[in-house]
Design a protein around this motif. Sequence first.
Motif, PDB file in Angstrom:
ATOM      1  N   ILE A  92      45.404  47.874  37.751  1.00  0.00           N
ATOM      2  CA  ILE A  92      44.243  47.664  38.625  1.00  0.00           C
ATOM      3  C   ILE A  92      43.816  46.204  38.578  1.00  0.00           C
ATOM      4  CG2 ILE A  92      41.803  48.226  38.961  1.00  0.00           C
ATOM      5  CD1 ILE A  92      42.428  51.036  37.934  1.00  0.00           C
ATOM      6  N   ALA A  93      43.812  45.626  37.386  1.00  0.00           N
ATOM      7  CA  ALA A  93      43.403  44.233  37.243  1.00  0.00           C
ATOM      8  C   ALA A  93      44.336  43.294  37.995  1.00  0.00           C
ATOM      9  CB  ALA A  93      43.362  43.853  35.768  1.00  0.00           C
ATOM     10  N   ALA A  94      45.632  43.630  38.032  1.00  0.00           N
ATOM     11  CA  ALA A  94      46.620  42.751  38.659  1.00  0.00           C
ATOM     12  C   ALA A  94      46.705  42.931  40.167  1.00  0.00           C
ATOM     13  CB  ALA A  94      47.994  42.987  38.037  1.00  0.00           C
ATOM     14  N   THR A  95      46.083  43.970  40.706  1.00  0.00           N
ATOM     15  CA  THR A  95      46.170  44.263  42.137  1.00  0.00           C
ATOM     16  C   THR A  95      44.957  43.696  42.867  1.00  0.00           C
ATOM     17  OG1 THR A  95      47.344  46.326  41.669  1.00  0.00           O
ATOM     18  CG2 THR A  95      46.400  46.088  43.869  1.00  0.00           C
ATOM     19  N   PRO A  96      45.145  42.841  43.855  1.00  0.00           N
ATOM     20  CA  PRO A  96      43.995  42.372  44.654  1.00  0.00           C
ATOM     21  C   PRO A  96      43.220  43.556  45.213  1.00  0.00           C
ATOM     22  CG  PRO A  96      45.963  41.108  45.170  1.00  0.00           C
ATOM     23  CD  PRO A  96      46.415  42.248  44.296  1.00  0.00           C
ATOM     24  N   ILE A  97      41.916  43.458  45.204  1.00  0.00           N
ATOM     25  CA  ILE A  97      41.098  44.622  45.554  1.00  0.00           C
ATOM     26  C   ILE A  97      41.379  45.131  46.963  1.00  0.00           C
ATOM     27  CG2 ILE A  97      39.122  43.252  46.370  1.00  0.00           C
ATOM     28  CD1 ILE A  97      37.369  45.446  44.971  1.00  0.00           C
ATOM     29  N   ALA A  98      41.683  44.236  47.899  1.00  0.00           N
ATOM     30  CA  ALA A  98      41.951  44.663  49.266  1.00  0.00           C
ATOM     31  C   ALA A  98      43.253  45.454  49.380  1.00  0.00           C
ATOM     32  CB  ALA A  98      41.999  43.453  50.190  1.00  0.00           C
ATOM     33  N   GLU A  99      44.123  45.355  48.380  1.00  0.00           N
ATOM     34  CA  GLU A  99      45.414  46.054  48.421  1.00  0.00           C
ATOM     35  C   GLU A  99      45.379  47.407  47.719  1.00  0.00           C
ATOM     36  OE1 GLU A  99      48.506  43.529  47.000  1.00  0.00           O
ATOM     37  OE2 GLU A  99      47.911  41.819  48.251  1.00  0.00           O
ATOM     38  N   LEU A 100      44.259  47.756  47.087  1.00  0.00           N
ATOM     39  CA  LEU A 100      44.179  49.035  46.378  1.00  0.00           C
ATOM     40  C   LEU A 100      44.418  50.239  47.283  1.00  0.00           C
ATOM     41  CD1 LEU A 100      41.246  48.612  43.805  1.00  0.00           C
ATOM     42  CD2 LEU A 100      43.668  48.960  43.324  1.00  0.00           C
ATOM     43  N   PRO A 101      43.838  50.301  48.500  1.00  0.00           N
ATOM     44  CA  PRO A 101      44.071  51.483  49.345  1.00  0.00           C
ATOM     45  C   PRO A 101      45.545  51.719  49.682  1.00  0.00           C
ATOM     46  CG  PRO A 101      42.191  50.240  50.157  1.00  0.00           C
ATOM     47  CD  PRO A 101      42.844  49.394  49.113  1.00  0.00           C
ATOM     48  N   ALA A 102      46.353  50.665  49.654  1.00  0.00           N
ATOM     49  CA  ALA A 102      47.778  50.810  49.953  1.00  0.00           C
ATOM     50  C   ALA A 102      48.537  51.423  48.784  1.00  0.00           C
ATOM     51  CB  ALA A 102      48.384  49.459  50.311  1.00  0.00           C
ATOM     52  N   ARG A 103      47.892  51.578  47.649  1.00  0.00           N
ATOM     53  CA  ARG A 103      48.511  52.194  46.468  1.00  0.00           C
ATOM     54  C   ARG A 103      47.654  53.389  46.066  1.00  0.00           C
ATOM     55  NH1 ARG A 103      50.090  47.551  42.227  1.00  0.00           N
ATOM     56  NH2 ARG A 103      51.165  49.379  41.353  1.00  0.00           N
ATOM     57  N   GLN A 307      31.692  31.477  48.646  1.00  0.00           N
ATOM     58  CA  GLN A 307      32.533  32.666  48.741  1.00  0.00           C
ATOM     59  C   GLN A 307      33.653  32.393  49.742  1.00  0.00           C
ATOM     60  OE1 GLN A 307      30.476  36.147  50.028  1.00  0.00           O
ATOM     61  NE2 GLN A 307      32.329  37.307  50.410  1.00  0.00           N
ATOM     62  N   GLY A 308      34.858  32.758  49.363  1.00  0.00           N
ATOM     63  CA  GLY A 308      36.004  32.549  50.239  1.00  0.00           C
ATOM     64  C   GLY A 308      36.197  33.699  51.186  1.00  0.00           C
ATOM     65  N   ALA A 309      37.190  33.564  52.065  1.00  0.00           N
ATOM     66  CA  ALA A 309      37.460  34.591  53.071  1.00  0.00           C
ATOM     67  C   ALA A 309      37.992  35.865  52.466  1.00  0.00           C
ATOM     68  CB  ALA A 309      38.480  34.045  54.085  1.00  0.00           C
ATOM     69  N   ASP A 310      38.430  35.843  51.195  1.00  0.00           N
ATOM     70  CA  ASP A 310      38.898  37.062  50.547  1.00  0.00           C
ATOM     71  C   ASP A 310      37.759  37.823  49.873  1.00  0.00           C
ATOM     72  OD1 ASP A 310      38.342  35.293  48.577  1.00  0.00           O
ATOM     73  OD2 ASP A 310      40.198  35.604  47.441  1.00  0.00           O
ATOM     74  N   GLY A 311      36.535  37.354  50.065  1.00  0.00           N
ATOM     75  CA  GLY A 311      35.387  38.045  49.503  1.00  0.00           C
ATOM     76  C   GLY A 311      35.144  37.706  48.053  1.00  0.00           C
ATOM     77  N   GLN A 312      35.849  36.722  47.512  1.00  0.00           N
ATOM     78  CA  GLN A 312      35.686  36.353  46.123  1.00  0.00           C
ATOM     79  C   GLN A 312      34.975  35.003  46.039  1.00  0.00           C
ATOM     80  OE1 GLN A 312      36.538  38.485  43.850  1.00  0.00           O
ATOM     81  NE2 GLN A 312      37.415  39.883  45.340  1.00  0.00           N
ATOM     82  N   PRO A 313      34.238  34.764  44.963  1.00  0.00           N
ATOM     83  CA  PRO A 313      33.533  33.491  44.807  1.00  0.00           C
ATOM     84  C   PRO A 313      34.525  32.367  44.538  1.00  0.00           C
ATOM     85  CG  PRO A 313      33.265  34.852  42.845  1.00  0.00           C
ATOM     86  CD  PRO A 313      33.964  35.688  43.870  1.00  0.00           C
TER      87      PRO A 313
END
Length: 313
Positions: A92-103, A307-313
């Motif tokens: 979970i830590a290694a997976t970008p949060i936006a990619e979680l639904p794909a797994r 904050q960047g476009a990926d929703g992260q600071p």
Amino acid sequence: MADKRRIDEATGTSTVGHEWDGIEELNTPLPRWWLWTFYLTIIWALGYAILYPAWPMVHSATKGVLGWSSRGQLEKELAAEAQRRAPIVNAIAATPIAELPARPQLMQAAIQGGGAAFRVHCVQCHGAGGAGVKKLYPNLTDDDWLWGGDLAAIHYTITNGIRNPDVKTTRISQMPAFGRDGILDARQIDDLVSHVRVISRQEKPSASSARGAALFSANCAVCHGAGGEGGRSVGAPKLTDAIWLYGGDRASLTATINQPRNGVMPHWGERLDPVTIKMLAAYVYSLGGGEKAPAPAAVAAAAPEGQGADGQP
């Protein structure tokens, strides 16, 4: 007193020498099995006091020769559980949060972990099911989001909180106190309420709402949008639906315009580890109102400073 003990003729057992209104007590010996059991419990208690913590002292208790403690046992169990969960937590830590639904399996594990964290840290305000508390805390199960309901937006909100003055990257919005600060008078606020109730389909158009439309355009549209559709870049709520945090009746709207609540949510970035926050975001996303990620341009335009476009600071 003279010894009044005697041998009872019926049982052949000695009495104890006591008599109450003609009733005497027999000195019947305890069963041997009971005595041995009693002696064994004494031996067991002495052994326990030697082996385990038992006797209270000034600042602690005796340690016991085995060095066992309930705290130590708990730490071992927690360490064993952390080791068992390590592979999934690391994934979970290694997976970008936006990619979680794909797994799906990883997403489900994150939701379960987030649910546990939610029950510890979030139910006090948002309720056990995330339905919130009317006029106090927002409902997380609907599709009305002030700052965005995609995974990255939820993650950012949990991490940085809302209106935390000690956090530079916190969500910030400030609605003017139109009544308290004398920006609008009572009649203008009443007209503004009429307009808001018209665009939310609670009232029919009237002369008051027409006057309120002009006031809305001059004072409110910059944040809430020309038609009251809301503005996520500044956390301005949508005014055209039936979802209200503080109430959509005339009294509640009047109170909000007079003196806004400007609620505060804690920032969890310094209190919880990054994986727990990511799992919390996945759980909140799963409650029923989660949204797909908006277009990158829209995210970049709505992202707070830092904050960047990926929703992260």
